[in-house]
Design a protein around this motif. Sequence first.
Motif: not given
Length: 80
Positions: A56-75
């Motif tokens: 989890a720490a590695w994934a947070i570091e690699i992504t800069g703690n940003k959620v990928p656009e594909s995971w975000k719900s569309k309005p």
Amino acid sequence: MQTIDHDPHEPKIDRTPGPWRWVFPVILAVIGVNLFTGQLSWPSFLGGVGAGGVLAAWAIEITGNKVPESWKSKPRRDGN
């Protein structure tokens, strides 16, 4: 076309590879020894939790703690 303003005094982000090059092989070796010996116990459980925490720490570091656009719900689009 949109133009993006950049701050010329913005500090550079340090993108060093971090400890991941040696952490992953150590974790894999520990898991391999654990599977080979066939011992499942509390230390094994805690090792799994630790491995998950490192992943989890590695994934947070690699992504800069940003959620990928594909995971975000569309309005929702209303008919208005």
